[in-house]
Motif scaffolding. Structure first.
Motif, PDB file in Angstrom:
ATOM      1  N   HIS A   1      34.696   7.303  17.738  1.00 27.98           N
ATOM      2  CA  HIS A   1      33.495   6.758  18.377  1.00 27.98           C
ATOM      3  C   HIS A   1      33.230   7.511  19.676  1.00 27.98           C
ATOM      4  O   HIS A   1      34.158   7.869  20.404  1.00 27.98           O
ATOM      5  N   GLU A   2      31.948   7.769  19.962  1.00 24.15           N
ATOM      6  CA  GLU A   2      31.513   8.267  21.276  1.00 24.15           C
ATOM      7  C   GLU A   2      30.296   7.450  21.677  1.00 24.15           C
ATOM      8  O   GLU A   2      29.202   7.633  21.136  1.00 24.15           O
ATOM      9  N   MET A   3      30.469   6.542  22.629  1.00 19.57           N
ATOM     10  CA  MET A   3      29.368   5.675  23.077  1.00 19.57           C
ATOM     11  C   MET A   3      28.464   6.446  24.029  1.00 19.57           C
ATOM     12  O   MET A   3      28.944   7.085  24.968  1.00 19.57           O
ATOM     13  N   GLU A   4      27.133   6.397  23.798  1.00 18.77           N
ATOM     14  CA  GLU A   4      26.223   7.225  24.596  1.00 18.77           C
ATOM     15  C   GLU A   4      24.882   6.540  24.872  1.00 18.77           C
ATOM     16  O   GLU A   4      24.404   5.753  24.057  1.00 18.77           O
ATOM     17  N   LEU A   5      24.286   6.895  26.005  1.00 16.88           N
ATOM     18  CA  LEU A   5      22.886   6.548  26.275  1.00 16.88           C
ATOM     19  C   LEU A   5      21.999   7.489  25.463  1.00 16.88           C
ATOM     20  O   LEU A   5      22.180   8.713  25.508  1.00 16.88           O
TER      21      LEU A   5
ATOM     22  N   TYR B   1      24.602  22.014  24.243  1.00 12.63           N
ATOM     23  CA  TYR B   1      24.047  21.074  23.260  1.00 12.63           C
ATOM     24  C   TYR B   1      24.535  21.384  21.852  1.00 12.63           C
ATOM     25  O   TYR B   1      24.902  22.505  21.540  1.00 12.63           O
ATOM     26  N   PHE B   2      24.520  20.353  21.029  1.00 13.88           N
ATOM     27  CA  PHE B   2      24.583  20.529  19.579  1.00 13.88           C
ATOM     28  C   PHE B   2      23.544  19.578  19.003  1.00 13.88           C
ATOM     29  O   PHE B   2      22.930  18.804  19.748  1.00 13.88           O
ATOM     30  N   THR B   3      23.307  19.646  17.708  1.00 15.09           N
ATOM     31  CA  THR B   3      22.247  18.814  17.131  1.00 15.09           C
ATOM     32  C   THR B   3      22.767  18.044  15.927  1.00 15.09           C
ATOM     33  O   THR B   3      23.806  18.377  15.337  1.00 15.09           O
TER      34      THR B   3
ATOM     35  N   THR C   1      23.167  11.564  25.282  1.00  9.57           N
ATOM     36  CA  THR C   1      23.429  12.169  26.592  1.00  9.57           C
ATOM     37  C   THR C   1      24.900  12.326  26.950  1.00  9.57           C
ATOM     38  O   THR C   1      25.219  12.573  28.109  1.00  9.57           O
ATOM     39  N   GLY C   2      25.783  12.209  25.974  1.00  8.92           N
ATOM     40  CA  GLY C   2      27.198  12.443  26.238  1.00  8.92           C
ATOM     41  C   GLY C   2      27.960  11.150  26.416  1.00  8.92           C
ATOM     42  O   GLY C   2      27.392  10.090  26.660  1.00  8.92           O
ATOM     43  N   THR C   3      29.294  11.265  26.270  1.00  9.02           N
ATOM     44  CA  THR C   3      30.136  10.066  26.243  1.00  9.02           C
ATOM     45  C   THR C   3      31.141  10.057  27.381  1.00  9.02           C
ATOM     46  O   THR C   3      31.636  11.117  27.782  1.00  9.02           O
ATOM     47  N   PRO C   4      31.442   8.863  27.924  1.00 10.92           N
ATOM     48  CA  PRO C   4      32.506   8.768  28.931  1.00 10.92           C
ATOM     49  C   PRO C   4      33.888   8.840  28.288  1.00 10.92           C
ATOM     50  O   PRO C   4      34.014   8.919  27.061  1.00 10.92           O
TER      51      PRO C   4
ATOM     52  N   CYS D   1      22.163  16.564  21.240  1.00  9.14           N
ATOM     53  CA  CYS D   1      23.335  15.903  21.820  1.00  9.14           C
ATOM     54  C   CYS D   1      23.896  16.781  22.926  1.00  9.14           C
ATOM     55  O   CYS D   1      24.010  17.997  22.766  1.00  9.14           O
ATOM     56  N   VAL D   2      24.261  16.156  24.048  1.00 10.69           N
ATOM     57  CA  VAL D   2      24.831  16.872  25.187  1.00 10.69           C
ATOM     58  C   VAL D   2      26.356  16.816  25.086  1.00 10.69           C
ATOM     59  O   VAL D   2      26.919  15.751  24.843  1.00 10.69           O
ATOM     60  N   GLY D   3      27.003  17.963  25.268  1.00 12.92           N
ATOM     61  CA  GLY D   3      28.466  18.021  25.250  1.00 12.92           C
ATOM     62  C   GLY D   3      29.038  17.833  26.645  1.00 12.92           C
ATOM     63  O   GLY D   3      28.442  18.274  27.621  1.00 12.92           O
TER      64      GLY D   3
ATOM     65  N   LEU E   1      25.817   5.746  19.160  1.00 10.65           N
ATOM     66  CA  LEU E   1      27.175   6.217  18.912  1.00 10.65           C
ATOM     67  C   LEU E   1      27.111   7.585  18.241  1.00 10.65           C
ATOM     68  O   LEU E   1      26.534   7.720  17.155  1.00 10.65           O
ATOM     69  N   ASP E   2      27.676   8.591  18.924  1.00  6.53           N
ATOM     70  CA  ASP E   2      27.817   9.944  18.383  1.00  6.53           C
ATOM     71  C   ASP E   2      29.124   9.962  17.605  1.00  6.53           C
ATOM     72  O   ASP E   2      30.172  10.293  18.143  1.00  6.53           O
ATOM     73  N   MET E   3      29.053   9.560  16.323  1.00  9.08           N
ATOM     74  CA  MET E   3      30.277   9.490  15.514  1.00  9.08           C
ATOM     75  C   MET E   3      30.727  10.916  15.169  1.00  9.08           C
ATOM     76  O   MET E   3      29.908  11.788  14.872  1.00  9.08           O
TER      77      MET E   3
ATOM     78  N   GLY F   1      31.746  18.516  11.830  1.00  7.39           N
ATOM     79  CA  GLY F   1      32.406  17.497  12.643  1.00  7.39           C
ATOM     80  C   GLY F   1      31.442  16.519  13.270  1.00  7.39           C
ATOM     81  O   GLY F   1      31.828  15.392  13.611  1.00  7.39           O
ATOM     82  N   LYS F   2      30.211  16.966  13.476  1.00  5.66           N
ATOM     83  CA  LYS F   2      29.260  16.166  14.245  1.00  5.66           C
ATOM     84  C   LYS F   2      28.037  15.695  13.456  1.00  5.66           C
ATOM     85  O   LYS F   2      27.487  14.642  13.746  1.00  5.66           O
ATOM     86  N   ASP F   3      27.575  16.514  12.514  1.00  7.12           N
ATOM     87  CA  ASP F   3      26.307  16.226  11.834  1.00  7.12           C
ATOM     88  C   ASP F   3      26.593  15.907  10.379  1.00  7.12           C
ATOM     89  O   ASP F   3      26.663  16.791   9.541  1.00  7.12           O
TER      90      ASP F   3
HETATM   91 MN    MN Z   1      28.975  13.006  22.162  1.00  8.41          MN
END
Ligand code: MN
Length: 229
Positions: free
Chosen positions: A79-83, A53-55, A199-202, A30-32, A110-112, A131-133
């Motif tokens: 929610h973090e919407m991502e490609l 990055y994180f994984t 690839t990160g969220t807007p 995952c890209v920060g 979605l990077d929840m 927080g992420k994984d």
């Molecule tokens: Mn993200």
């Protein structure tokens, strides 16, 4: 014959649009902070020197269309919407010009994030993992083969919750392009078929609660649609 003391846990398999076989997931990178607007809302500036990055574990995958149980130990699930980029070939130290050639396809994801746990970890300069994984934290929709994709930069990316738009941008807003991310990641890891890159969220991340319906779209990719239960 080799014996194991319990059956190996199978890799999650993401459906491929129009395909007869799915994409077995190995690693998730995952890209920060890859959109300036999101970096700003989190109180940071974008670091133009290098992406970071994180994984997430492959076993954190939840397929679009399934319900997401509200996770434990958080009061602030975001929610973090991502490609999502699906890697289909091996690559080490690949050039930006060759990077797009190892992509199997693209998906909405979605990077929840358990934002409260991530924030506490940041405060204490600890890792972001809790927080992420976590279970169901990597929500992935069906993968569209790369050959079927138009130019990425022009595509809109958006997320709605209960029909109300929360995130809206275009992929051209990414600080690091897909080719730049793959080239950089391939200097840190030997990329392999089965790897996914979120690839990160807007801007516009925010909380969801039980009962909320998240619907994310990128151009004509299969949408990611999940209800929090
Ligand atoms: Mn993200």
């Amino acid at each position: 014959m080799s014996l194991t003391i319990f059956p190996p846990r199978p890799a999650p398999v993401v459906p491929v649009v129009g395909g007869t076989g799915g994409f077995p997931v190995a690693r998730i990178f995952c890209v920060g902070r890859n959109y300036a607007g999101h970096a700003a809302e989190m109180g940071h500036e974008v670091d133009r020197e290098a992406p970071f990055y994180f994984t997430k574990s492959a076993h954190a995958v939840l397929l679009s269309g399934q319900d997401m149980p509200y996770p434990p130990r958080t009061q602030d699930l975001h929610h973090e919407m991502e490609l999502v980029v699906a890697i289909g070939a091996e690559a080490t130290d690949i050039s930006q010009s060759d990077a797009m050639g190892i992509i199997a396809g693209y998906a909405c994801g979605l990077d929840m994030t358990r934002r409260d746990l991530q924030a506490a970890a940041k405060d204490k300069r600890r890792p972001w993992d809790t927080g992420k994984d976590f279970d169901n934290a990597a929500i992935i929709a069906a993968i569209t083969p790369a050959a079927d994709m138009p130019d990425l930069a022009d595509l809109p990316i958006m997320l709605s919750v209960n029909g109300e738009t929360r995130q809206q941008a275009v992929l051209a807003d990414m600080v690091w392009s897909v080719a730049e991310i793959i080239a950089d990641l391939s200097t840190l890891y030997k990329l392999m078929p089965g790897d996914l890159i979120m690839t990160g969220t807007p801007a516009g991340v925010g909380p969801v609660v039980r009962g909320d319906l998240m619907e994310g779209r990128i151009g004509d990719l299969a949408p990611v649609i999940v209800r929090v239960v």
